[in-house]
Structures are given as structure tokens and as C-alpha cells.
Design a protein around this motif. Structure first.
Motif, PDB file in Angstrom:
ATOM      1  N   TYR A 331     -51.018  16.927 -31.238  1.00  0.00           N
ATOM      2  CA  TYR A 331     -51.983  17.261 -30.192  1.00  0.00           C
ATOM      3  C   TYR A 331     -52.244  16.065 -29.276  1.00  0.00           C
ATOM      4  N   LYS A 332     -52.258  14.876 -29.865  1.00  0.00           N
ATOM      5  CA  LYS A 332     -52.502  13.667 -29.066  1.00  0.00           C
ATOM      6  C   LYS A 332     -51.450  13.497 -27.984  1.00  0.00           C
ATOM      7  N   ASP A 333     -50.169  13.766 -28.335  1.00  0.00           N
ATOM      8  CA  ASP A 333     -49.098  13.634 -27.342  1.00  0.00           C
ATOM      9  C   ASP A 333     -49.254  14.647 -26.223  1.00  0.00           C
ATOM     10  N   LEU A 334     -49.648  15.883 -26.582  1.00  0.00           N
ATOM     11  CA  LEU A 334     -49.847  16.913 -25.551  1.00  0.00           C
ATOM     12  C   LEU A 334     -51.064  16.595 -24.695  1.00  0.00           C
ATOM     13  N   PRO A 361     -45.096  11.632 -23.379  1.00  0.00           N
ATOM     14  CA  PRO A 361     -45.068  10.161 -23.302  1.00  0.00           C
ATOM     15  C   PRO A 361     -43.917   9.534 -24.066  1.00  0.00           C
ATOM     16  N   THR A 362     -43.399  10.240 -25.090  1.00  0.00           N
ATOM     17  CA  THR A 362     -42.346   9.637 -25.915  1.00  0.00           C
ATOM     18  C   THR A 362     -40.959   9.792 -25.325  1.00  0.00           C
ATOM     19  N   SER A 363     -40.748  10.837 -24.475  1.00  0.00           N
ATOM     20  CA  SER A 363     -39.402  11.098 -23.955  1.00  0.00           C
ATOM     21  C   SER A 363     -39.348  11.326 -22.460  1.00  0.00           C
ATOM     22  N   ASN A 364     -40.520  11.366 -21.786  1.00  0.00           N
ATOM     23  CA  ASN A 364     -40.587  11.613 -20.335  1.00  0.00           C
ATOM     24  C   ASN A 364     -40.027  12.972 -19.947  1.00  0.00           C
ATOM     25  N   ILE A 365     -40.023  13.931 -20.877  1.00  0.00           N
ATOM     26  CA  ILE A 365     -39.575  15.297 -20.571  1.00  0.00           C
ATOM     27  C   ILE A 365     -40.734  16.057 -19.931  1.00  0.00           C
ATOM     28  N   GLU A 366     -40.424  16.772 -18.836  1.00  0.00           N
ATOM     29  CA  GLU A 366     -41.445  17.551 -18.144  1.00  0.00           C
ATOM     30  C   GLU A 366     -41.631  18.866 -18.896  1.00  0.00           C
ATOM     31  N   ILE A 367     -42.867  19.217 -19.200  1.00  0.00           N
ATOM     32  CA  ILE A 367     -43.155  20.388 -20.021  1.00  0.00           C
ATOM     33  C   ILE A 367     -44.248  21.230 -19.393  1.00  0.00           C
ATOM     34  N   ALA A 368     -44.364  22.460 -19.879  1.00  0.00           N
ATOM     35  CA  ALA A 368     -45.501  23.323 -19.579  1.00  0.00           C
ATOM     36  C   ALA A 368     -46.159  23.662 -20.906  1.00  0.00           C
ATOM     37  N   VAL A 369     -47.478  23.474 -20.985  1.00  0.00           N
ATOM     38  CA  VAL A 369     -48.228  23.682 -22.226  1.00  0.00           C
ATOM     39  C   VAL A 369     -49.214  24.814 -22.029  1.00  0.00           C
TER      40      VAL A 369
END
Length: 589
Positions: A331-334, A361-369
């Protein structure tokens, strides 16, 4: 006799033209001396050289050079100096290295070391005739390397640390009796160093403070300093520490060239620090408790902060979820990825949650949450299993599901971010034929709420068949087959036979009809996610389907236009993606 008279007259003539130099320091002020290393001046005027630091050096020089000759080859003028010093060891009976009065050609040496080298020389230049250094050392360590006579001696050094002449520290009282002085007693002592330019005589006298200068010097050496001194030289002090430390103090200092050094005004000299109780006792008795209290309060605040932060990012993790570990996000990463789920990152709202844009933050991948609330634990294991199966799908029309996170009554679903996508294009999940009808219908509602959405797949959740199957050497399109079942009034024949009788006919018929409606090749011609969800929830009547000349006509309640679609017109859309669907949307039989 005539020659001696001639030399005397020559010296008198030289002295007549020599410059008289003198200075006196009855205590020191910051900026008066040139200081280096451990040397510093206390606010009350005490020159301090050395303290509880190992292997360090301290230098203190009169800032301006002093003229000792009229010419490079000339004779050295007569001069005298006096100073009051004290040495206090770190441990009473174990002294560190001592202090040296020195005359040098420069304030900084090309090489010097602490410990036994007293901050004057090093192993390379020690003893070199090019040093041009006179030193009078007051040493409290016996160093056999330099032939020291004991650990409490005074010595005259010329260009090196092997004293030309040395003697135990002390003084001669009236009557010629010798009295010992302990250099590391911590008590102040006065030194007189005199050089007679005519007699070429160096004399060193030592006595306790407040005692008149003894008539008999402690140490005398006949030596012509002309080969040692340049025209202009610097005068000052050097000290060093080794494995044991001394603190060296100089209270006052005066020097005269071609003149007697001025007497020091004892009443004006700074006082040595008190031995015994220190001024810091108040700090220890009053200040220390406040410092401890402050540190404890900081510690408590830190613990509270960590606990609150841990609670803020706390997650729900049950034993059965460990098998899905690789698909679970922290959850912290999200939270960091979406900048705290702030409104500026909101992509939109659909179904049972809100969708936010973020960057892991760990991989710089763009995501939708997507944040979806879940109040009950019932069916959560099956639901997570469906999510994991979804994550295996890869297709150009599918927004890939990367994983999930559960926390405090909510479920967070993580997708690949599609900048040109819309909420109505959210993915469809891969069928799992082991689910019963209740579970499947619940997943279908989840699909409609925006989890996953691939329009060709509606019949595949319900029929348990591949989108394209090969039968009798011919490809059978699943949508065409469902359409043919409906067209002859037997749409329930398209259901998954593995369900047996474990299904609700009205719900099955509704889902199959919605599958036909959602199979139009143009997404804009299909019903919206919101409409589909209303159908599934029973908020609006079931859509009316009819067949006119082999064409499917859909009548939407609420003023929507009819949609016309023939089964054969679907074939091209399926054929274009046959290879991808065949390999990725495997399921059913």
C-alpha cells in the motif's frame, strides 16, 4: 690579544647599526599570534597547545619575522627571551610529549609529525643541516630513538631532536644546590633563554613562577649560531600529543634582540584552569536532566510517528494470500505512486471505485490504481484468484492487470496505464470454469463495474468455450453460435454444460443477451458500462432483442438507438485477432 680587541670593536660597530627588536605578551588575545593545529587562545588570554586529542600538533608563532643578523654571513645578535608555561598530563603519572621554544626560518615546516617529533621534524628531515632550527625542549617522555636522558628533561636542539646538550629539569638555588622540578606537575614555571653574541654562549634557566631568576643557569652551551640562523627568523612554540596527551599552556612571553627581554607582569597574566571540580558541574547537575528529558521526548515522538505511519500503511494479509504474493503490491508504494491519491491524479470514477494515475517508485512504471471498497470477506479468496488469472492476459485491447492490494475495508487494483483509454474500456477477466454460477455472476458484475472489459468475452465467462473453435474442419465463431441459439429460441443451449442445472435461467439469459449486445466491433455502438451495470443489477428492464432478415436488432430502454448486427459481419473482426485470442484467451474446454 690584538685580534680579540679587533673582534670586539667590530661587534660593537655592528651592534651600533643593528635594529633593536622587542615584544612582550602579558597574556594573549585572539589574532595576536599565528596559530596552527591544536594551538588556540582562550577568552581570558591563555595560549593553549594540546588537549585530549591523540597524535596532533600545535604551533604558535610571533606573526612577524625577527632580524637576528645584518647580513647572511654576519654574526648573530645577542638576544634573550622569557616565558611562563605549564604542562598538565591527561593522567598524573603518565605524561605525554612536551613543548619546545624554537627559532625557525619559516612558520610552516616542510614536514613535521606529532608524538616524539614534537611537531618540529619528521623521519626524513630530522638532523638535516638545512633545517636552520634552534629548539629548547621541555620533554616529559623519554624517547630512546633520540637518546633522551629521562622523561623529565630540558635540552638544546640544533636542526634535530637529538639534543646537543640536555639535563634533568630543575634549578640552582643560592648556594649552588640543585632542586628538581617536575615538568608535568601542572604548576606554572618560568624559563629564560639567553644568547651572548660575543661569547657565543646559549644559556637556559628554569625556576618556579614568582621566583627571581637564579644566578646559575640550568643548562649552558657554547655554540656559534651564525651557521644556524638566517638574517630573519620566526620565533614561537611547538607541541604534540601521542598515545598519551598533555595540555600545554603559555601564560606570557617576551623577547628582545640586542636588548634584554622585558620582565613579565605576573599580575596581568591569565590564570590556569582550576584542577578538581570543573565549571561544567552545573551543566551536569542541571543541564543534563533537561537534555535527557528532551531526548526521551524525541524518542517517544518518534515511536508515535512510526506507529501512526505504520498504521497508515497497514494492509490486510491473510495466510491464503501468500500464494499470490508476486501479484500483491504494498500500500505504501501505491500511496507514493499516486501522491497520496490526491485529486490531481484522479482519472475518473466508475463502478465501485475511483481510478488514479501513478508511477511506481521502484520501477517508474506508469499505472492506474482503482480503489474498490469491500465490506465482506465472503468470496474474497475466489475474487482474488480471478484477479490473479486476469493478470496473465496480454492483448492490445486489454488494459493489463498487474496486481492488487487489500487494506482496511478496501481493495486496490493495479493496471497498466493507457493514456488513450477510457473507463468504459476497462478489461475483461479470463474465464475460470471451476467457478459455480453464483461466483461467475458475481465476477461478471465485477467486470461491468470496471475491473476488466473485453467485449468479445461475455459469452466466454458463461459458455465455457473458446472465442473460435475448430469443428469439422471449420472455424466456429462463438458469437455466431450464441446468435444462432438465440435466433431459434434456445439461447440457454449456449450455456456451459459443466454448470449442469446450477444456474438461474433469467440471469443466464440476461448475460448471454448482453454478450451479443457487447459484441459489436465498434465500442461506441455497444451499451456503456453504466447501462450494463444497471441491466445486471435489475435497475432497468432487460433489453429487447429481435431478428429481422438475419440481422440482430436491439431495443434499448431509455431512448437509445437500435443496434443492428448480423452474425456474419462479426466474422471479420474475430478473424483479425484470431491468433492473439487463440493463444491468450484460452479457457473453457
Amino acid at each position: 690579544m690584538f685580534f680579540k680587541i679587533l673582534v670586539l670593536v667590530s661587534l660593537l660597530a655592528v651592534s651600533a647599526y643593528a635594529q633593536v627588536t622587542s615584544f612582550v605578551y602579558n597574556g594573549f588575545t585572539m589574532g595576536e599570534l599565528s596559530l596552527y593545529g591544536m594551538a588556540w587562545v582562550t577568552p581570558d588570554g591563555l595560549l593553549t597547545m594540546g588537549y585530549d586529542l591523540l597524535r596532533k600538533v600545535g604551533h604558535a608563532f610571533h606573526p612577524e619575522p625577527v632580524q637576528f643578523k645584518n647580513s647572511p654571513n654576519g654574526s648573530v645578535f645577542s638576544f634573550s627571551t622569557t616565558f611562563i608555561f605549564a604542562i598538565r598530563p591527561q593522567y598524573k603519572r603518565l605524561g605525554g610529549h612536551g613543548i619546545v621554544f624554537m627559532v625557525t626560518p619559516q612558520r610552516g615546516f616542510p614536514g613535521f609529525l606529532p608524538s616524539q617529533y614534537l611537531g618540529m621534524f619528521d623521519s626524513i628531515n630530522n638532523g638535516n643541516a638545512t633545517n636552520h632550527v634552534l629548539g629548547v625542549e621541555f620533554d616529559t617522555v623519554q624517547d630512546y630513538e633520540f637518546a633522551d636522558i629521562n622523561d623529565n628533561h630540558v635540552g638544546i636542539d640544533l636542526n634535530g631532536l637529538v639534543s646537543v646538550k640536555s639535563t634533568p629539569a630543575g634549578y640552582y638555588a643560592d648556594g649552588g644546590k640543585f632542586n628538581d622540578l617536575n615538568l608535568k606537575s601542572g604548576k606554572p614555571m618560568q624559563v629564560w633563554v639567553d644568547y651572548d653574541g660575543m661569547e657565543k654562549l646559549i644559556s637556559v634557566t628554569l625556576a618556579p613562577i614568582k621566583m627571581q631568576k637564579p644566578n646559575t643557569p640550568l643548562l649552558s652551551l657554547t655554540y656559534d649560531l651564525a651557521s644556524i640562523f638566517n638574517e630573519n627568523m620566526y620565533v614561537g612554540f611547538s607541541s604534540s600529543t601521542g598515545l598519551l596527551t598533555n595540555t600545554h599552556y603559555v601564560l606570557g612571553w617576551s623577547l628582545g634582540v640586542n636588548a634584554k627581554a622585558q620582565e613579565l607582569a605576573l599580575s596581568q597574566l591569565p590564570k590556569l584552569p582550576q584542577v578538581g571540580k570543573k565549571d561544567t558541574s552545573k551543566v551536569l547537575t542541571i543541564g543534563l536532566p533537561w537534555v535527557v528529558l528532551f531526548l526521551i521526548s524525541i524518542l517517544i515522538s518518534s515511536v508515535i510517528y512510526v506507529m501512526r505511519r505504520k498504521q497508515k500503511f497497514a494492509e490486510v494479509l491473510e495466510d491464503w494470500e501468500r500464494e499470490y504474493g508476486p501479484h500483491r503490491f504494498k500500500y505504501k508504494d501505491l500511496y507514493i505512486a499516486t501522491k497520496g491519491f490526491r485529486e490531481q491524479e484522479l482519472l475518473g470514477t466508475g463502478g465501485f471505485g475511483r481510478v488514479y494515475r501513478g508511477i511506481l517508485p521502484t520501477s517508474n512504471i506508469e499505472i492506474a490504481v482503482k480503489r474498490v471498497s469491500h465490506e465482506s470477506r465472503q468470496g474474497m479468496r475466489e475474487f482474488v484468484a480471478e484477479i490473479i488469472s486476469i493478470g496473465r492476459l496480454r492483448h492490445r485491447n486489454i488494459v493489463s492487470l498487474l496486481g492488487y492490494c487489500r487494506r482496511k475495508g478496501e481493495l486496490l487494483l493495479v493496471y497498466d496505464y493507457m493514456p488513450n483509454g477510457s473507463l468504459d474500456r476497462y478489461l475483461y477477466n479470463q474465464p475460470t470454469v471451476t467457478l459455480n454460477w453464483r461466483q461467475r455472476f458475481r465476477v461478471i458484475k465485477g467486470v461491468a463495474s470496471g475491473l476488466l472489459y473485453l467485449h468479445e468475452g461475455w459469452e466466454q465467462v458463461t459458455c465455457g468455450r473458446r472465442p473460435i473453435q475448430n469443428r469439422d474442419a471449420e472455424d466456429t465463431i462463438l458469437v455466431d453460435w450464441v446468435f444462432s441459439c438465440w435466433d431459434r429460441g434456445a439461447i440457454l443451449e449456449a450455456r456451459d454444460p459443466k454448470l449442469g442445472a446450477e444456474f438461474v435461467e433469467e440471469e443466464m439469459e440476461l448475460v448471454l443477451k448482453l454478450g451479443l449486445m457487447c459484441s459489436h466491433p465498434e465500442p461506441l455502438m455497444r451499451p456503456s458500462i453504466r447501462q450494463i451495470l444497471h441491466y445486471l443489477e435489475g435497475d432497468i428492464p432487460t433489453p429487447e432483442l429481435s431478428s429481422i432478415g438475419g440481422r440482430l436488432t436491439v431495443g434499448h430502454h431509455g431512448g437509445c438507438d437500435d443496434l443492428a448486427r448480423s452474425p456474419s459481419s462479426m466474422e471479420n473482426a474475430f478473424q483479425q485477432s484470431y491468433s492473439v485470442v487463440e493463444s491468450l484467451l484460452s479457457g473453457g474446454r
